[in-house]
Design an enzyme around this catalytic site. Structure first.
Site, PDB file in Angstrom:
ATOM      1  N   GLY A   1       0.913  -1.549   0.143  1.00  0.00           N
ATOM      2  CA  GLY A   1       0.146   0.105   0.184  1.00  0.00           C
ATOM      3  C   GLY A   1       0.589   1.326  -0.081  1.00  0.00           C
ATOM      4  O   GLY A   1       0.059   2.261   0.700  1.00  0.00           O
TER       5      GLY A   1
ATOM      6  N   ASP B   1      -1.904   8.092  -6.629  1.00  0.00           N
ATOM      7  CA  ASP B   1      -0.027   7.664  -6.564  1.00  0.00           C
ATOM      8  C   ASP B   1       1.353   8.568  -7.109  1.00  0.00           C
ATOM      9  O   ASP B   1       2.274   8.877  -6.734  1.00  0.00           O
ATOM     10  CB  ASP B   1      -0.135   6.209  -6.667  1.00  0.00           C
ATOM     11  CG  ASP B   1      -1.032   5.475  -5.603  1.00  0.00           C
ATOM     12  OD1 ASP B   1      -1.559   5.801  -4.710  1.00  0.00           O
ATOM     13  OD2 ASP B   1      -1.268   3.898  -5.436  1.00  0.00           O
TER      14      ASP B   1
HETATM   15  C1  GLA Z   1      -4.109   2.744  -4.556  1.00  0.00           C
HETATM   16  C2  GLA Z   1      -4.626   3.055  -5.676  1.00  0.00           C
HETATM   17  C3  GLA Z   1      -5.401   4.797  -5.853  1.00  0.00           C
HETATM   18  C4  GLA Z   1      -5.752   5.202  -4.681  1.00  0.00           C
HETATM   19  C5  GLA Z   1      -5.691   4.386  -3.302  1.00  0.00           C
HETATM   20  C6  GLA Z   1      -6.717   4.241  -2.074  1.00  0.00           C
HETATM   21  O1  GLA Z   1      -3.562   3.189  -4.029  1.00  0.00           O
HETATM   22  O2  GLA Z   1      -3.643   3.479  -6.755  1.00  0.00           O
HETATM   23  O3  GLA Z   1      -5.373   5.714  -6.671  1.00  0.00           O
HETATM   24  O4  GLA Z   1      -7.133   4.379  -5.205  1.00  0.00           O
HETATM   25  O5  GLA Z   1      -5.424   2.840  -4.041  1.00  0.00           O
HETATM   26  O6  GLA Z   1      -7.166   5.206  -2.015  1.00  0.00           O
END
Ligand code: GLA
Length: 382
Positions: A123, A171
Site C-alpha cells: 500500500g 499515487d
Molecule cells: C491505490 C490506488 C490509488 C487510490 C488508493 C486508495 O493506492 O492506486 O489510486 O485509489 O488505492 O485510496
C-alpha cells in the site's frame, strides 16, 4: 550498497558503459483520503524516503533492455512489440514507453537498470514509483518538456491502460509532485495542489509506519468492485461523481439508494472527502490531536462502511491507539498492507513494541515498523 550505486553498477554490467543519468521516484504514504481519488475527491499523501532508482541511457534501434537489480532478472523487448499486459514486473516500465508513444511523444528504445526499496504490495505505491521514475527519465532524456501533472497522468495511463489496474491518480501524483517536508493536498477534479507543511518533529510527533506484511493485489477483485459501486451510486444520485454529494446532504440522499451496501460506500467517500479538508485545516492550524482524530475516524469508515480493512490492520490500529497514538489508520488500497500511526516521539518505541507483541501473541508474523519523514518527489540525481 546504496541503490543509486547498485543501478549504476547494474547498468554498466548490462551495457559496458555509463548511463546518461540516474533518476529517483519515491513511494508514498497517504495521510488521509482513501478511495476518494477516483471519485473526483481529495487526498493528502506525502512522499516516502523509500524510492525506485533507475539508471538509463537511450538506444537508437528501438530495443528496450531492462535489468532488475532486486530480482536479478533481465527483460528485453522492442517498441513495436509493446501490447498492454500485466505479465510481470517489467510491464510497469514497458507500459511507460507505450503510454508516451500513444500520447504522441517520440521516444526511442533504452537500456535501463532498476532497483527499489519501496515494499511491494504494502500500500506504499511501489508500482507508481517504478512508472514515475521512467517517465522522469524519458522526459529528461528526450527533452519532452512534459509538465509535472501531465507526467503523473501518463504514469497513471500506464497503470490503467497497459497494466490494467483501474486505479486513480493519487499515487503517481504523489510520487511526481510531492516536496520534502510537506504533504500534498490534491483536488482530484481540478488537479489543483497545495504543499502543506508537515513538520511533525517540531511538535514532538512522528509518523510510525506499521507494515502488517499482509499483502494485496489491485489488478482485479475488490478494488474494481468498490469503484463500480461508487460509479453506480453516483449515477443513481444523479451526480457526476460522489464528490458532488456534501456531508450536509448525506442523510437526505442516502435513502434514495436501493441498498445498504451502496449507502455505506457513499457514506465513506462523502465523509472521507470532508475529513481530508478538515485534516488540511488541522495541519495548517498545527492542531495535531485533531489530525489524529480524523485519521482514526477514517480508519473506522474504511472498516465499517467501505469494508476494505482486515483483522491485521485493525489490530495494528487498535494497538497503536491503546498505546498512546493520537490517531491511526490503514493507508492505500486496502485488504492489508500498512498502517500509519501519528504519535508523540516518546511513545513511538512503545507502540512499535506493543504492536509486535500483539501480533506475536495472535500468531501473526512480526510486522515491520519504521518512522518516516516527508521526502522529495521524483527527479534526476545530481
Ligand atoms: C491505490 C490506488 C490509488 C487510490 C488508493 C486508495 O493506492 O492506486 O489510486 O485509489 O488505492 O485510496
Amino acid at each position: 550498497m546504496t541503490l543509486d550505486l547498485a543501478v549504476l553498477e547494474a547498468y554498466h554490467d548490462l551495457t559496458g558503459a555509463a548511463p546518461e543519468g540516474i533518476w529517483r521516484a519515491p513511494g508514498r504514504i497517504n495521510l488521509i483520503g482513501e478511495h476518494t481519488d477516483y471519485n473526483d475527491g481529495f487526498v493528502m499523501p506525502f512522499a516516502l524516503p523509500q524510492a525506485a532508482y533507475l539508471a538509463a541511457g537511450r538506444r537508437d534501434d528501438g530495443v528496450i533492455r531492462i535489468v532488475s537489480v532486486d530480482l536479478g532478472e533481465t527483460f528485453e523487448t522492442s517498441l513495436h512489440e509493446l501490447r498492454p499486459n500485466h505479465d510481470g514486473w517489467h510491464a510497469y516500465l514497458a507500459g511507460v514507453f507505450w503510454a508516451l508513444r500513444e500520447a504522441g511523444h517520440d521516444v526511442g528504445g533504452a537500456d535501463l537498470a532498476l532497483a527499489s526499496d519501496v515494499p511491494i504490495g504494502a500500500g506504499l505505491s511501489s508500482s507508481a514509483a517504478i512508472e514515475c521514475v521512467l517517465v522522469e527519465a524519458l522526459n529528461d532524456l528526450h527533452g519532452l518538456g512534459i509538465a509535472p501533472m501531465a507526467r503523473a497522468k501518463l504514469a497513471r495511463i500506464t497503470e490503467n491502460a497497459y497494466v490494467g489496474a483501474p486505479t486513480g491518480l493519487m499515487d503517481q501524483a504523489a510520487s511526481t509532485l510531492c516536496t520534502e517536508g510537506h504533504a500534498l493536498f490534491l483536488d482530484c477534479r481540478s488537479l489543483q495542489v497545495q504543499q502543506v507543511p508537515l513538520d511533525l518533529a517540531a511538535h514532538g510527533q512522528a509518523i510510525l509506519v506499521i507494515d502488517t506484511l499482509t499483502r494485496h493485489s489491485h489488478a482485479g477483485g475488490e478494488y474494481a468492485t468498490r469503484r463500480a459501486d461508487c460509479e453506480q451510486a453516483a449515477r443513481l444520485l444523479g451526480v457526476a461523481a460522489l464528490r458532488d454529494v456534501s456531508v450536509d446532504e448525506l442523510n437526505r440522499r442516502l435513502p434514495e439508494l436501493p441498498d445498504e451496501r451502496l449507502a455505506r460506500r457513499t457514506r465513506h467517500v462523502v465523509t472521507e472527502n470532508q475529513r481530508v479538508l478538515s485534516a488540511c485545516a488541522a495541519l495548517r492550524a498545527d492542531d495535531l490531536p485533531r489530525l489524529g482524530q480524523l485519521m482514526t475516524a477514517s480508519h473506522a469508515s474504511m472498516r465499517d462502511d467501505y469494508e476494505i480493512t482486515e483483522p491485521s490492520v485493525d489490530l495494528a490500529v487498535e494497538t497503536a491507539l491503546a498505546n498512546g497514538a493520537l490517531g491511526a489508520r490503514m493507508t492505500g488500497g486496502g485488504f492489508g498492507g500498512c498502517v500509519l500511526a501519528l504519535a508523540p516521539l516518546d511513545r513511538v518505541e512503545a507502540i512499535a513494541t506493543a504492536v509486535t507483541t500483539a501480533f506475536s501473541e495472535s500468531g501473526r508474523n512480526v510486522p515491520a515498523t519504521f518512522v518516516v519523514l516527508p521526502a522529495a518527489g521524483a527527479g534526476r540525481l545530481a
